[in-house]
Design an enzyme around this catalytic site. Structure first.
Site, short mmCIF file in Angstrom:
data_model
loop_
_atom_site.label_atom_id
_atom_site.label_comp_id
_atom_site.label_asym_id
_atom_site.label_seq_id
_atom_site.Cartn_x
_atom_site.Cartn_y
_atom_site.Cartn_z
N ALA A 129 -21.19 -28.76 -49.38
CA ALA A 129 -21.87 -28.62 -48.09
C ALA A 129 -22.18 -27.15 -47.88
O ALA A 129 -21.30 -26.35 -47.60
CB ALA A 129 -20.98 -29.15 -46.97
N VAL B 176 -21.64 -17.16 -46.42
CA VAL B 176 -21.04 -16.63 -47.64
C VAL B 176 -19.94 -17.55 -48.17
O VAL B 176 -19.79 -17.69 -49.40
CB VAL B 176 -20.49 -15.21 -47.38
CG1 VAL B 176 -19.38 -15.20 -46.35
CG2 VAL B 176 -20.02 -14.57 -48.69
N CYS C 128 -17.51 -32.63 -35.63
CA CYS C 128 -18.43 -32.47 -36.76
C CYS C 128 -17.70 -32.66 -38.09
O CYS C 128 -18.20 -33.34 -38.99
CB CYS C 128 -19.08 -31.09 -36.69
SG CYS C 128 -20.42 -30.85 -37.90
N CYS D 40 -22.90 -23.99 -32.82
CA CYS D 40 -24.15 -23.87 -33.59
C CYS D 40 -25.38 -24.31 -32.82
O CYS D 40 -26.46 -23.76 -33.01
CB CYS D 40 -24.03 -24.64 -34.91
SG CYS D 40 -24.00 -26.44 -34.74
#
Length: 366
Positions: A9, A14, A103, A194
């Protein structure tokens, strides 16, 4: 010979970039994938850096450098239904939800794992700072540990999860990104929710109908101010109450959206000795829960010893060895034995507050 096929995923950050490169170097057959959450009718900056169209471009660049196939998977409808709508509904009910837990539980290690199997993959890998040993999930770097957000993981999914950077510290991960020549090596971390750009109150104000109402003092039962909508307040909140003229130091003790009241009190009124949790998920059998375990009620707080009692309907009653500040409905209660994650649940209500019991008799505090 390949160690197995793994779906990584990739968020465009990074940690997941290095995870993909490490797994390829270690002999896995790697497939990169990013879950598309952003809708068509929004600008490119509608999602935070970890979930934006720009992040998808970065993830694809990384996949090209590492030399693995890359898929952009459409999860817009599912993300809306499983993450954003419950998040808004939680605030409407006076809770303070944590969408990252949902999530991980309902998308990354449920829906994405099913997609991985459809693609012939044996594993799903992420850039979480978590260590897996057999069927156990353990804390990673204490400064970055993310087991707190994985308590809802289905127990049967654990053998199929990989966390390539889980045992590392962040500087090590960035150094590896430089060694692999990845463009994400110096990319800053995403700190926000997000799908919320800017101020959370603005996001909620666009989606919730809020009415001004009373700020009720826990100790006196008197109205000492007015709030702008009970849904915008959270347990333990001190700023933004508009009480500077009263010279009272007050914190939010309870949020009652049914009566449109926000109950405030002194700091000690936000210290609770227990809680009741809902939607409990255990990563060990009920009979395997140790008598001596630790309970963590917020991401950045230290776990404290506690005792638990399983109730019907996926609920649990927890007693804490020492009172904890701001035990907040909608947040996560997470269980540990040392560094091992045992499970957790969503906080339904705080319990055992002596000051509230003495002062709040007759108050509609929910």
């Amino acid at each position: 010979m390949s160690k197995g096929r793994v779906l990584v995923a990739m968020s465009g950050g990074v940690d997941s970039s290095v995870s993909a490169a490490l797994l390829k170097e270690q002999g896995y057959e790697v497939v990169g994938a990013m879950m598309r959450f952003w809708p068509d009718d929004k600008k490119d900056d509608c999602f935070e850096t970890c979930c934006s169209p720009d992040a998808a471009y970065e993830a694809r660049r990384v996949a090209d450098i590492v030399g693995v196939p890359f898929y952009l998977l459409d999860y817009r409808e599912e993300f809306q239904q499983k993450i954003i709508e419950p998040f808004i509904a939680g605030y409407q009910a006076g809770e303070t939800p944590n969408p990252c837990v949902n999530c991980n539980t309902r998308v990354k290690f449920d829906s994405l794992l099913k997609k991985a199997r459809m693609l012939g993959c044996d594993y799903v890998a992420t850039g979480h700072y978590v260590i897996r040993e057999g069927n156990a999930l353990l804390r990673g770097d204490p400064r970055k540990d993310q087991t707190y957000f994985l308590w809802g993981t289905p127990k049967e999914a654990i053998p199929h999860m990989l966390f390539p950077v889980g045992h590392m510290e962040k500087p090590q991960v960035r150094a590896l990104a430089e060694r692999f020549g990845l463009p994400t090596a110096k990319k800053p971390e995403s700190q926000n929710i997000c799908f919320v750009q800017g101020d959370l109150k603005d996001f909620l104000a666009d989606r919730l109908t809020a009415r001004p109402g009373p700020l009720v003092d826990l100790e006196t039962g008197q109205v000492i101010g007015e709030h702008h909508g009970a849904q915008f307040y959270t347990v333990g909140q001190k700023k933004g109450l508009g009480l500077f003229k009263t010279h009272l130091e007050r914190y939010v003790v309870r949020v009652n959206t049914a009566t449109n009241e926000v109950i405030v009190g002194p700091r000690e009124a936000c210290l609770w000795g227990g809680l009741e949790a809902r939607e409990v998920n255990l990563l060990v059998g009920p009979g395997e829960l140790p008598e001596a375990l630790e309970v963590q009620v917020r991401y950045r707080t230290k776990p404290v010893p506690g005792t638990v009692e399983l109730l019907e309907g996926g609920r649990m009653r927890v007693r804490l060895s020492e009172p904890q500040f701001a035990v907040t409905p909608g947040q996560s209660m997470v269980l540990y034995q040392g560094n091992r994650l045992l499970g957790g649940g969503f906080i339904a209500r705080p319990l055992h507050n002596q000051l509230e019991s003495r002062a709040g008799a007759g108050l509609a505090v929910g």
